[in-house]
Each structure stands twice: as C-alpha cells, then as structure tokens.
Design a protein around this motif. Sequence first.
Motif, PDB file in Angstrom:
ATOM      1  N   ARG A  56       0.700  -1.079  -0.166  1.00 41.78           N
ATOM      2  CA  ARG A  56       0.037   0.009  -0.149  1.00 41.78           C
ATOM      3  C   ARG A  56       0.888   1.200  -0.094  1.00 41.78           C
ATOM      4  N   ILE A  57       2.109   1.189   0.677  1.00 44.45           N
ATOM      5  CA  ILE A  57       3.047   2.356   0.604  1.00 44.45           C
ATOM      6  C   ILE A  57       3.120   2.697  -1.005  1.00 44.45           C
ATOM      7  N   LEU A  58       3.894   1.670  -1.461  1.00 45.84           N
ATOM      8  CA  LEU A  58       4.092   1.556  -3.082  1.00 45.84           C
ATOM      9  C   LEU A  58       2.959   1.929  -3.751  1.00 45.84           C
ATOM     10  N   ASP A  59       1.834   1.581  -3.726  1.00 48.65           N
ATOM     11  CA  ASP A  59       0.650   1.885  -4.423  1.00 48.65           C
ATOM     12  C   ASP A  59       0.664   3.494  -4.213  1.00 48.65           C
ATOM     13  N   THR A  60       0.535   3.897  -3.088  1.00 50.05           N
ATOM     14  CA  THR A  60       0.457   5.221  -3.038  1.00 50.05           C
ATOM     15  C   THR A  60       1.325   6.026  -3.281  1.00 50.05           C
ATOM     16  N   LEU A  61       2.615   5.863  -3.371  1.00 49.41           N
ATOM     17  CA  LEU A  61       3.631   6.464  -3.911  1.00 49.41           C
ATOM     18  C   LEU A  61       3.435   6.665  -5.406  1.00 49.41           C
ATOM     19  N   GLY A  62       2.875   5.529  -6.074  1.00 48.24           N
ATOM     20  CA  GLY A  62       2.639   5.485  -7.552  1.00 48.24           C
ATOM     21  C   GLY A  62       1.473   6.453  -7.775  1.00 48.24           C
ATOM     22  N   GLU A  88      11.329  21.513   4.791  1.00 49.86           N
ATOM     23  CA  GLU A  88      11.478  20.421   5.626  1.00 49.86           C
ATOM     24  C   GLU A  88      10.886  19.068   4.763  1.00 49.86           C
ATOM     25  N   ALA A  89      10.461  19.021   3.607  1.00 53.32           N
ATOM     26  CA  ALA A  89       9.871  18.015   2.736  1.00 53.32           C
ATOM     27  C   ALA A  89       9.679  18.327   1.541  1.00 53.32           C
ATOM     28  N   GLY A  90       9.812  17.532   0.712  1.00 50.00           N
ATOM     29  CA  GLY A  90       9.575  17.525  -0.721  1.00 50.00           C
ATOM     30  C   GLY A  90       8.153  17.334  -1.362  1.00 50.00           C
ATOM     31  N   VAL A  91       7.811  17.724  -2.509  1.00 52.59           N
ATOM     32  CA  VAL A  91       6.645  17.483  -3.370  1.00 52.59           C
ATOM     33  C   VAL A  91       6.980  16.346  -4.323  1.00 52.59           C
ATOM     34  N   ALA A  92       5.965  15.646  -4.470  1.00 49.24           N
ATOM     35  CA  ALA A  92       6.300  14.413  -5.313  1.00 49.24           C
ATOM     36  C   ALA A  92       6.664  15.017  -6.701  1.00 49.24           C
ATOM     37  N   ALA A  93       7.487  14.514  -7.509  1.00 50.45           N
ATOM     38  CA  ALA A  93       7.633  14.731  -8.985  1.00 50.45           C
ATOM     39  C   ALA A  93       8.178  16.205  -9.384  1.00 50.45           C
ATOM     40  N   SER A  94       8.746  16.871  -8.222  1.00 51.38           N
ATOM     41  CA  SER A  94       9.240  18.240  -8.377  1.00 51.38           C
ATOM     42  C   SER A  94      10.378  18.507  -7.790  1.00 51.38           C
ATOM     43  N   ALA A 135       2.738  10.708   6.638  1.00 53.69           N
ATOM     44  CA  ALA A 135       3.905   9.976   7.593  1.00 53.69           C
ATOM     45  C   ALA A 135       5.181  10.272   6.702  1.00 53.69           C
ATOM     46  N   LEU A 136       5.188  10.451   5.434  1.00 56.47           N
ATOM     47  CA  LEU A 136       6.371  10.887   4.621  1.00 56.47           C
ATOM     48  C   LEU A 136       6.746  12.118   4.979  1.00 56.47           C
ATOM     49  N   ALA A 137       5.899  13.118   5.216  1.00 59.26           N
ATOM     50  CA  ALA A 137       6.398  14.505   5.364  1.00 59.26           C
ATOM     51  C   ALA A 137       7.022  14.634   6.587  1.00 59.26           C
ATOM     52  N   ILE A 138       6.410  14.085   8.008  1.00 56.56           N
ATOM     53  CA  ILE A 138       6.947  14.120   9.168  1.00 56.56           C
ATOM     54  C   ILE A 138       8.173  13.146   9.191  1.00 56.56           C
ATOM     55  N   GLY A 139       8.284  11.890   8.561  1.00 51.45           N
ATOM     56  CA  GLY A 139       9.474  11.427   8.321  1.00 51.45           C
ATOM     57  C   GLY A 139      10.583  11.935   7.731  1.00 51.45           C
ATOM     58  N   GLU A 140      10.241  12.642   6.726  1.00 48.02           N
ATOM     59  CA  GLU A 140      11.472  13.261   6.131  1.00 48.02           C
ATOM     60  C   GLU A 140      11.923  14.588   7.085  1.00 48.02           C
ATOM     61  N   LYS A 141      10.932  15.173   7.576  1.00 46.00           N
ATOM     62  CA  LYS A 141      11.275  16.401   8.436  1.00 46.00           C
ATOM     63  C   LYS A 141      12.314  15.907   9.551  1.00 46.00           C
ATOM     64  N   ASN A 142      11.916  14.730  10.079  1.00 40.57           N
ATOM     65  CA  ASN A 142      12.565  14.166  11.458  1.00 40.57           C
ATOM     66  C   ASN A 142      13.709  13.113  10.980  1.00 40.57           C
ATOM     67  N   GLY A 143      13.972  12.882   9.792  1.00 37.55           N
ATOM     68  CA  GLY A 143      14.900  11.854   9.442  1.00 37.55           C
ATOM     69  C   GLY A 143      14.508  10.419   9.938  1.00 37.55           C
ATOM     70  N   ALA A 144      13.321   9.954   9.794  1.00 38.90           N
ATOM     71  CA  ALA A 144      12.803   8.535  10.427  1.00 38.90           C
ATOM     72  C   ALA A 144      13.460   7.566   9.484  1.00 38.90           C
ATOM     73  N   SER A 145      13.434   6.547   9.867  1.00 37.95           N
ATOM     74  CA  SER A 145      13.833   5.246   9.196  1.00 37.95           C
ATOM     75  C   SER A 145      12.600   4.773   8.451  1.00 37.95           C
ATOM     76  N   ARG A 466      14.517  10.054   4.124  1.00 37.18           N
ATOM     77  CA  ARG A 466      14.898  11.103   3.080  1.00 37.18           C
ATOM     78  C   ARG A 466      15.506  10.601   1.925  1.00 37.18           C
ATOM     79  N   LYS A 467      15.983   9.496   1.815  1.00 40.38           N
ATOM     80  CA  LYS A 467      16.598   8.677   0.815  1.00 40.38           C
ATOM     81  C   LYS A 467      15.254   8.215   0.000  1.00 40.38           C
ATOM     82  N   LEU A 468      13.970   7.681   0.486  1.00 44.38           N
ATOM     83  CA  LEU A 468      13.026   7.206  -0.403  1.00 44.38           C
ATOM     84  C   LEU A 468      12.573   8.538  -1.030  1.00 44.38           C
ATOM     85  N   ALA A 469      12.378   9.730  -0.148  1.00 40.23           N
ATOM     86  CA  ALA A 469      11.749  11.132  -0.862  1.00 40.23           C
ATOM     87  C   ALA A 469      12.438  11.296  -1.729  1.00 40.23           C
TER      88      ALA A 469
END
Length: 474
Positions: A56-62, A88-94, A135-145, A466-469
């Motif tokens: 579901r994470i992959l499906d949503t990123l798609g 703090e966080a990026g916008v997809a495909a930009s 989750a991606l936004a907070i995770g990127e901001k805070n450097g989550a795994s 952040r590597k995923l983002a």
Amino acid sequence: MMRLDRRAALGALAALPLGGALAAERSDITGILARHMVASRAAVLPPAVMEAARHRILDTLGAMISGARMRPGLAALRYVQGLGGKGEAGVAASSFRTSAVNAALANAMCAHADETDDFEPVTKAHPGCSAVPAALAIGEKNGASGMDLIRAVVLGYDLGCRLLMALGPDSVRAGHRSAEGTSSTYCALGSAILAPLDETGMRYALSYGAQQVSGLWSWVDDEDHIEKAFDFAGMGARNGVMAVTMVEAGLTGVHDVLDGTHNLLRALSARPDPAAMVAGLGQDFFITRSAIKTYTVGYPNQSALDALLTLRREHGLSAERIAAVLVHLPSDAVGIVGQSAMPDVNCPHLVSVALLRGGVSFVDAHDAALMKDPTVLAIRARVKVVGDESLMDPAAPRGAIVEITLKDGTVLRHHTRFPSGTPENPLSAQAVEAKVMDLIVPVLGRSASQRLVDTVWALERLDNVRKLAALMRA
C-alpha cells in the motif's frame, strides 16, 4: 488474526489500570489510543501486515507521482509554492521543498488526483492517500527510518478506519458527511509516532486532530476532481501533520477528546460505539483490509468493470452485438458513480469505454474528450446503472452484477463480489509493481522508477526516509 468483539473490548478496557472504574461511556479511549501510539514505535508487525504495508505504500507513492502531473496535483503544487515555507519535505515529482504541513497537503492531493489510491470497503475510507503523505512528510522532516514509516502508516490506517467504525460508517454517510473526509485526518495522525511525543503529547495530537475532522458529501458535485482530491486526502493529511507539528512545538491541548462530555464520537454520531476504536487494537490491522485498485477509477466501478470484462472475454463480445447493458451497483454507490461529470468516476461512461476497447487504461479513464466521443456515446445510450439493495452486503460491500442483453435476445449475467485487489482476491507483489511502474515511468523514467520500487520492497532496511523521498523527485 484474532478479533475482539465490542463486549470483550470493553471488558479488556475495564481490566486496565487506568486510575478508576471504566464504563463504556467513560473508558479513557483517548488514553488507550495514546499509549498504543507510543508503543507502536517499537511494534513487531506480523509478516502479513508488513507485506500489506509495503504494497500500500508503494501503491500510494505511485498515485502521488502520477497524480503530480494531473490537474489536482499541479494545482496543489502551485498553491504550496505560493505559500513558501521552510524546506522540511519535498513535493512528489518536483524539486520543490516546503514545510511538512504544506508538503503533506500537496502530496496527498496528488495521491487522490487520479483515482488509483486504495479503498477500505467496509468503512468507505481511502486511508493510503492521507496516511502515507503525512507519514512521509513528518518522516522526512525528522529523518525517520523506513521501518518507522511502515509503523506510522499501519497506525494511520487503524486510527482513521477505527474512527469510522466507532461513529458508524452508515451513520456518517446518512448525515451528509463524507466517510473519506471524516477519516482522513485520523489516518494522518499515524505520523505522530515519527515525532518525539509522549502519551500526553499523543492525547493532544488526537485532540487537535479531532477539532479538524471534517468532510461533507458535497464532493460528488465536483466536476474537476480538484476539491475532491482535497476533501479525500489533502485536507486530512494537512490537518494531521499540523496537529502533530503543533504539539511537537509545545502547544498543549485537551486530554480526553474521545471521552469527555463534548467528545468527538458523541459530536459526530447519534449512536457512537467507543469500543470499536480499540477492539482488537494491535492484533487486527486495517491495512490488511483495504483494496488496491486494479483500474484507476472510482472504487464502486471496480466490480462493474470486472464483471463486464469477464463477460466480454468469456463470450467474445463486441459492442456491435450488444443491445443493452444493465449494471447493478450497491444502492449507496449509484449517487457517486451513476452520472458523475468526472470520466474516471462515471460508471456508464467507463462501461462503454471498456466494451469498446476491451479495457480501461489510465489514459482512457482520464480522457475527458472521450465523454463526448460519438462512438462512446452510442454505446452509453444502451447502458443503464441501477441501485440494488441485495448488493448492500456487509461481507462484500462493493460487489456488482452486470447483465448484457445481446441483439439475438440472449441474456448474459456475471456477479463480481470481490474484484481483484481486495483482500479476498489480492494482487501479487508483481502485479502491484507492474501497476505502479505503469503509473510512474512516464514521470520519473524507467531506471529511477525501478530504484524507487526496489527501495520500497526493502523499506524496513532503509535507514532514512529522506533517501526514499529523494527518489520521488522529478
């Protein structure tokens, strides 16, 4: 998985050392959830839950990446670019970076821009399109795994869907409220475990989220799918991330928003079921219940297209041989897809395209010009959609029956109870990957898309989100 009924849930609550007798009306549901949220940071998730989360994470990123090139996604990007904000966080495909709140808003609107995000059939929630961007936004901001991200998304599905179960999904919709909008803020609150909040902080986040829970069923009148993307996803993701970051910044709030005199459940439901918020919590995971769409169209159309294309394939049908098509949908779905102005939602239109072309591609589903194509309109004149109370089946809440009458008088009928992508008829990992690659390769290119997919398949081993983002940048 073990499932607790409501009586057992209340009994379990009463046995917990919460500082007093716990009744159904005053059971500290807020505290139970807050403690569960804190404990979720170290949860060992069952293999089936891990697999469901990766899918579901992959499906949503798609959905986010493909939706970033559609009108709702482009409009959201323009809007947050105008807001600016700390990067703090990026916008997809930009390449644009902004605050976590703004990024969650934009990415979530992208995630519901093209009707390819997942759907939970019982509650009618669309959990992924708000839970994952938040989750991606907070995770990127805070450097989550990556494992942190998985746990946050799993929690988000539970919080949002359980809110609807506690309110009563049918009760919500009967009150002119949108199940999707009502649940999305709490889906986004799963991101709270990616911030350094203790039990009290979680209570405050639940309260700030509760004050923002909204959503009217008026979205069915949106002809451009732009407000719909906000109503289903952008609003909730923004609200949830705002709640988390406000508490993270030290703002205090109400301690018992799900239990007090003026609590959320009582405010939004005439017959709330508080125990449904915690029944089976930590054992029964809603992320395993959601359906991944095979077709990039509004969910009530999935079974209808499955049934129609099954008949077309099995009987070698062409549009020229068909006199009439009668599509039976659950009665609560007809007002959503029966005559929508959006091509990816309109059932008669999608059925007509499927009959003509033998399927409905992503391009077909989003081609507004096809709604005026004379060939499609000629087929559509023979298609009728009706509500069918027999399909209001709690065990299969989004089934469909298609009856085709041929010009020689033959009547063909197929009932699809569970379209592909449902828990009862799941997609394989290979099928999910193929769907996502089809969506994102036109935006990112094949090699970058494959790196993203491979990273999600091993997400629990990723040291920093952040590597995923970074892989989602255009």
